[in-house]
Design a protein around this motif. Structure first.
Motif, PDB file in Angstrom:
ATOM      1  N   ILE A 165      -2.207 -22.412  16.507  1.00 51.08           N
ATOM      2  CA  ILE A 165      -2.077 -22.333  15.057  1.00 51.08           C
ATOM      3  C   ILE A 165      -3.442 -21.998  14.484  1.00 51.08           C
ATOM      4  CG2 ILE A 165      -1.518 -23.581  12.949  1.00 51.08           C
ATOM      5  CD1 ILE A 165       0.450 -25.223  14.530  1.00 51.08           C
ATOM      6  N   ASP A 166      -3.525 -20.865  13.828  1.00 48.77           N
ATOM      7  CA  ASP A 166      -4.780 -20.398  13.242  1.00 48.77           C
ATOM      8  C   ASP A 166      -5.004 -21.128  11.924  1.00 48.77           C
ATOM      9  OD1 ASP A 166      -6.923 -19.027  12.175  1.00 48.77           O
ATOM     10  OD2 ASP A 166      -6.156 -17.035  12.677  1.00 48.77           O
ATOM     11  N   LEU A 167      -6.022 -21.971  11.883  1.00 48.51           N
ATOM     12  CA  LEU A 167      -6.298 -22.776  10.696  1.00 48.51           C
ATOM     13  C   LEU A 167      -7.432 -22.216   9.845  1.00 48.51           C
ATOM     14  CD1 LEU A 167      -6.012 -26.357  12.248  1.00 48.51           C
ATOM     15  CD2 LEU A 167      -4.261 -25.071  11.002  1.00 48.51           C
ATOM     16  N   ARG A 168      -7.802 -20.960  10.082  1.00 49.27           N
ATOM     17  CA  ARG A 168      -8.853 -20.365   9.264  1.00 49.27           C
ATOM     18  C   ARG A 168      -8.372 -20.197   7.830  1.00 49.27           C
ATOM     19  NH1 ARG A 168     -10.340 -15.216  12.845  1.00 49.27           N
ATOM     20  NH2 ARG A 168      -8.051 -15.297  13.024  1.00 49.27           N
ATOM     21  N   PHE A 169      -9.307 -20.330   6.897  1.00 53.14           N
ATOM     22  CA  PHE A 169      -8.998 -20.280   5.472  1.00 53.14           C
ATOM     23  C   PHE A 169      -8.259 -18.995   5.108  1.00 53.14           C
ATOM     24  CE2 PHE A 169      -9.824 -19.699   0.972  1.00 53.14           C
ATOM     25  CZ  PHE A 169      -9.814 -20.990   0.448  1.00 53.14           C
ATOM     26  N   ASP A 170      -8.799 -17.853   5.535  1.00 54.66           N
ATOM     27  CA  ASP A 170      -8.193 -16.558   5.194  1.00 54.66           C
ATOM     28  C   ASP A 170      -6.779 -16.442   5.751  1.00 54.66           C
ATOM     29  OD1 ASP A 170     -10.519 -15.922   3.916  1.00 54.66           O
ATOM     30  OD2 ASP A 170     -11.273 -14.581   5.473  1.00 54.66           O
ATOM     31  N   THR A 171      -6.577 -16.957   6.960  1.00 52.32           N
ATOM     32  CA  THR A 171      -5.253 -16.898   7.582  1.00 52.32           C
ATOM     33  C   THR A 171      -4.235 -17.716   6.791  1.00 52.32           C
ATOM     34  OG1 THR A 171      -6.220 -16.586   9.772  1.00 52.32           O
ATOM     35  CG2 THR A 171      -3.944 -17.359   9.677  1.00 52.32           C
TER      36      THR A 171
ATOM     37  N   MET B  69      -4.349 -18.556   3.627  1.00 50.37           N
ATOM     38  CA  MET B  69      -4.065 -17.863   2.361  1.00 50.37           C
ATOM     39  C   MET B  69      -3.082 -16.719   2.577  1.00 50.37           C
ATOM     40  SD  MET B  69      -5.654 -19.249  -0.249  1.00 50.37           S
ATOM     41  CE  MET B  69      -5.683 -17.936  -1.487  1.00 50.37           C
ATOM     42  N   SER B  70      -3.284 -15.946   3.631  1.00 49.38           N
ATOM     43  CA  SER B  70      -2.420 -14.806   3.921  1.00 49.38           C
ATOM     44  C   SER B  70      -1.010 -15.256   4.275  1.00 49.38           C
ATOM     45  CB  SER B  70      -3.016 -13.980   5.061  1.00 49.38           C
ATOM     46  OG  SER B  70      -2.159 -12.918   5.424  1.00 49.38           O
ATOM     47  N   GLU B  71      -0.902 -16.254   5.144  1.00 46.43           N
ATOM     48  CA  GLU B  71       0.414 -16.728   5.578  1.00 46.43           C
ATOM     49  C   GLU B  71       1.206 -17.326   4.418  1.00 46.43           C
ATOM     50  OE1 GLU B  71       2.000 -16.548   8.582  1.00 46.43           O
ATOM     51  OE2 GLU B  71       0.381 -15.183   9.163  1.00 46.43           O
ATOM     52  N   LEU B  72       0.510 -17.950   3.473  1.00 47.82           N
ATOM     53  CA  LEU B  72       1.190 -18.554   2.329  1.00 47.82           C
ATOM     54  C   LEU B  72       1.396 -17.568   1.186  1.00 47.82           C
ATOM     55  CD1 LEU B  72      -0.560 -22.057   2.196  1.00 47.82           C
ATOM     56  CD2 LEU B  72       1.660 -21.469   3.211  1.00 47.82           C
TER      57      LEU B  72
ATOM     58  N   GLU C 109      -6.611 -33.241   3.727  1.00 46.16           N
ATOM     59  CA  GLU C 109      -7.125 -31.992   4.288  1.00 46.16           C
ATOM     60  C   GLU C 109      -6.001 -30.952   4.298  1.00 46.16           C
ATOM     61  OE1 GLU C 109      -8.864 -28.952   5.723  1.00 46.16           O
ATOM     62  OE2 GLU C 109     -10.110 -30.739   5.429  1.00 46.16           O
ATOM     63  N   VAL C 110      -6.193 -29.834   3.602  1.00 48.13           N
ATOM     64  CA  VAL C 110      -5.112 -28.848   3.493  1.00 48.13           C
ATOM     65  C   VAL C 110      -4.788 -28.185   4.822  1.00 48.13           C
ATOM     66  CG1 VAL C 110      -5.406 -28.382   1.039  1.00 48.13           C
ATOM     67  CG2 VAL C 110      -6.680 -27.034   2.706  1.00 48.13           C
ATOM     68  N   SER C 111      -5.770 -28.030   5.702  1.00 41.67           N
ATOM     69  CA  SER C 111      -5.468 -27.428   7.002  1.00 41.67           C
ATOM     70  C   SER C 111      -4.535 -28.335   7.805  1.00 41.67           C
ATOM     71  CB  SER C 111      -6.743 -27.127   7.788  1.00 41.67           C
ATOM     72  OG  SER C 111      -7.427 -28.312   8.125  1.00 41.67           O
ATOM     73  N   ALA C 112      -4.641 -29.658   7.606  1.00 43.75           N
ATOM     74  CA  ALA C 112      -3.718 -30.588   8.268  1.00 43.75           C
ATOM     75  C   ALA C 112      -2.313 -30.443   7.697  1.00 43.75           C
ATOM     76  CB  ALA C 112      -4.211 -32.021   8.120  1.00 43.75           C
ATOM     77  N   LEU C 113      -2.208 -30.224   6.382  1.00 39.40           N
ATOM     78  CA  LEU C 113      -0.897 -29.979   5.778  1.00 39.40           C
ATOM     79  C   LEU C 113      -0.288 -28.696   6.322  1.00 39.40           C
ATOM     80  CD1 LEU C 113      -1.456 -30.834   1.989  1.00 39.40           C
ATOM     81  CD2 LEU C 113      -0.430 -32.281   3.759  1.00 39.40           C
ATOM     82  N   TYR C 114      -1.132 -27.667   6.467  1.00 39.38           N
ATOM     83  CA  TYR C 114      -0.635 -26.391   7.000  1.00 39.38           C
ATOM     84  C   TYR C 114      -0.159 -26.572   8.442  1.00 39.38           C
ATOM     85  CZ  TYR C 114      -0.570 -21.503   8.478  1.00 39.38           C
ATOM     86  OH  TYR C 114      -0.192 -20.281   8.975  1.00 39.38           O
ATOM     87  N   TYR C 115      -0.898 -27.319   9.220  1.00 39.17           N
ATOM     88  CA  TYR C 115      -0.476 -27.595  10.598  1.00 39.17           C
ATOM     89  C   TYR C 115       0.883 -28.300  10.599  1.00 39.17           C
ATOM     90  CZ  TYR C 115      -0.528 -29.265  15.408  1.00 39.17           C
ATOM     91  OH  TYR C 115      -0.203 -29.520  16.721  1.00 39.17           O
TER      92      TYR C 115
END
Length: 212
Positions: free
Chosen positions: A165-171, A173-176, A144-150
């Protein structure tokens, strides 16, 4: 050990031996990112309207090795869902039969691990068809990519982060700082999620990323 036992049990439960390739050793250095668009948000009732997948090899998103399919649903599409994914009845009227399409998907994925955003939902949608058909759900390892982001956000804090930690898809993408494609299209979402995965692997493990 437990994972090996579960794989062995699932292999014995497999109804069709022509799909035993799902239990081969994982393909070296490759994963598959996939996404679905559905007729609703309840995986027990909704149908898959479109499914797209793209392979990732090492740190490269292989956009030339992709799958993009539309399915003909058995029931009317919810109007609220149409507003999200913009797939109307006319757009899916000539779609694939679900079994033909998922056969293509299984052969495209093979034994490769799966990657996705809110992947649990997509896997549940596929398993709703695959499990009664083949006797097993998808046996592939999932990330799960949101888990990797976390994990990336809490790195260096001893695994603890006291803020939100905002795990929304758009967030994410923006942060990365990743290029954004039109959303709620299965292929675009799969490609963007694949880019997330590659970027996060680079950030977490220190490798470079590329698209090809």
């Amino acid at each position: 050990m437990l994972q090996s036992l579960l794989r062995g049990l699932n292999r014995r439960r497999l109804k069709d031996p022509s799909y035993e390739f799902l239990f081969d050793d994982p393909h070296p250095d490759e994963v598959v990112c996939f996404d679905t668009e559905t007729s609703g948000l309840d995986p027990k009732k909704a149908e898959i309207l479109s499914l797209a997948a793209v392979r990732i090899r090492g740190n490269r998103v292989l956009t030339s090795q992709r799958l993009n399919m539309v399915f003909k649903p058995q029931k009317a599409i919810d109007q609220e869902s149409i507003k999200v994914h913009r797939l109307r009845h006319v757009d899916v009227a000539n779609g694939l039969d679900i079994y033909e399409g998922l056969d293509r998907f299984l052969r495209f994925v093979g034994n490769r691990p799966l990657v996705g955003y809110f992947l649990e939902f997509d896997v549940a949608m596929v398993n709703r068809v695959v499990k009664p058909w083949l006797g097993i759900g998808l046996p592939n390892r999932c990330t799960e990519v949101s888990a990797l982001y976390y994990d990336y956000r809490v790195r260096g804090r001893d695994g603890v982060y006291t803020g939100n930690i905002d795990l929304r898809f758009d967030t994410i993408m923006s942060e990365l700082k990743l290029p954004v494609l039109p959303a709620h299209d299965a292929l675009n979402d799969a490609i963007m999620t694949a880019l997330m995965y590659v970027k996060l692997q680079a950030l977490l493990h220190g490798s470079s990323s590329a698209e090809g």
